[in-house]
Write a protein that holds these residues in place. Structure first.
Motif, mmCIF file in Angstrom:
data_model
loop_
_atom_site.group_PDB
_atom_site.id
_atom_site.type_symbol
_atom_site.label_atom_id
_atom_site.label_comp_id
_atom_site.label_asym_id
_atom_site.label_seq_id
_atom_site.Cartn_x
_atom_site.Cartn_y
_atom_site.Cartn_z
ATOM 1 N N GLU A 9 0.840 -1.201 0.000
ATOM 2 C CA GLU A 9 0.000 0.000 0.000
ATOM 3 C C GLU A 9 0.874 1.249 0.000
ATOM 4 N N MET B 1 -4.762 -6.163 -6.088
ATOM 5 C CA MET B 1 -5.310 -4.806 -5.948
ATOM 6 C C MET B 1 -6.824 -4.824 -6.150
ATOM 7 N N ASN B 2 -7.561 -4.333 -5.182
ATOM 8 C CA ASN B 2 -9.019 -4.292 -5.329
ATOM 9 C C ASN B 2 -9.475 -2.900 -5.773
ATOM 10 N N ARG B 5 -8.983 0.090 -3.284
ATOM 11 C CA ARG B 5 -7.590 0.502 -3.211
ATOM 12 C C ARG B 5 -7.209 1.343 -4.432
ATOM 13 N N ASP B 9 -6.156 5.230 -4.396
ATOM 14 C CA ASP B 9 -4.907 5.757 -4.962
ATOM 15 C C ASP B 9 -5.179 6.847 -5.990
ATOM 16 N N ASN B 60 3.632 0.300 -8.002
ATOM 17 C CA ASN B 60 3.994 0.741 -6.654
ATOM 18 C C ASN B 60 5.164 1.727 -6.676
ATOM 19 N N TYR B 160 -9.899 9.777 -0.418
ATOM 20 C CA TYR B 160 -8.812 8.789 -0.489
ATOM 21 C C TYR B 160 -8.721 7.990 0.811
ATOM 22 N N TYR B 164 -9.521 3.920 1.454
ATOM 23 C CA TYR B 164 -8.538 3.011 2.028
ATOM 24 C C TYR B 164 -9.153 2.161 3.140
ATOM 25 N N ASN B 167 -10.913 -0.543 1.495
ATOM 26 C CA ASN B 167 -9.883 -1.480 1.020
ATOM 27 C C ASN B 167 -9.427 -2.428 2.129
ATOM 28 N N TRP B 168 -9.248 -1.894 3.341
ATOM 29 C CA TRP B 168 -8.812 -2.745 4.453
ATOM 30 C C TRP B 168 -9.885 -3.749 4.834
ATOM 31 N N ARG B 171 -9.839 -6.402 2.183
ATOM 32 C CA ARG B 171 -8.670 -7.280 2.294
ATOM 33 C C ARG B 171 -8.773 -8.194 3.513
#
Lengths: 10, 215
Positions: A9, B1-2, B5, B9, B60, B160, B164, B167-168, B171
């Motif tokens: 991340e 990567m979902n 996320r 970004d 990345n 953003y 995130y 996203n967590w 995940r």
């Protein structure tokens, strides 16, 4: 932590 | 990567672009907190130390480089560009860096996943990012008169952070062993700091009036 999954991340 | 996320970004990237666009085309940084921008530059410089040690993906690496270069460019523009720096509101932007940097560093020394230089720097960057928006929010509150681009910049940053969190959650349910308390709690704190701003942003959007924060 370093070198585990969360480190892809930003 | 979902999808959360990626969307996170992209809104982060958009926030930086909106800010650079404002500075570059309007040649003005009115309403932008240099303190917050300097803290972000420090956040990226300490978090992305792994650029030298680990390779994750081209995406990345590129994104990390973009965030590093853009954050330092924004700081350079506000401090040194001969036109832009005149619009910097120094008297209003009085938040002291060390009020945030010092506690975050001490906390990273005490609460971290591993006691190594790289790991402590990484943890420090998470804690600092959580609170780095504070000088900007204080400045918005003080000046009250918020132009559209500054409002959109803060809104995109908040978006953003919210993405995130999604996203967590995603995940956590899809990846084994994905538990990161330090990341989650600092990320949650960071997002909550935007709650008040979001409220007024949506109010002004709904009523179609200019964004103004109460004194």
């Amino acid at each position: 932590s370093v070198n585990d999954d969360v480190h892809d991340e930003l | 990567m979902n999808i959360f996320r990626l969307a996170g970004d992209m809104t982060h990237l958009a926030s930086v672009l909106v800010l650079l666009l404002k500075i570059h085309t309007i040649k003005s940084c009115a309403g932008i907190s240099l303190k917050t921008q300097e803290l972000y530059a420090l956040v990226f410089a300490t978090r992305y130390l792994d650029l030298f040690t680990d390779y994750i993906s081209l995406y990345n690496t590129l994104m990390k480089l973009i965030f590093l270069v853009s954050s330092f460019s924004i700081v350079w523009y506000i401090r040194h560009h001969k036109i832009v720096r005149r619009s910097y509101d120094k008297d209003q932007d009085t938040f002291r860096h060390y009020f945030l940097v010092l506690p975050c560093f001490l906390l990273a020394l005490v609460i971290n996943e591993k006691f190594t230089v790289k790991e402590i720097m990484w943890t420090f960057s998470l804690y600092l990012e959580a609170v780095a928006i504070l000088p900007q929010l204080v400045l918005l509150q003080r000046t009250r008169n918020i132009d559209n681009l500054t409002g959109q910049y803060v809104f995109l940053l908040g978006a953003y952070r919210s993405l995130y969190i999604l996203n967590w959650i995603y995940r956590y349910f899809t990846e084994p062993h994905y538990v990161h308390w330090i990341t989650w709690i600092s990320g949650l704190v960071q997002t909550l700091l935007y709650a008040d701003f979001f409220y007024y942003y949506f109010q002004s959007w709904k009523n179609n009036v200019k964004l103004e924060l109460p004194a």
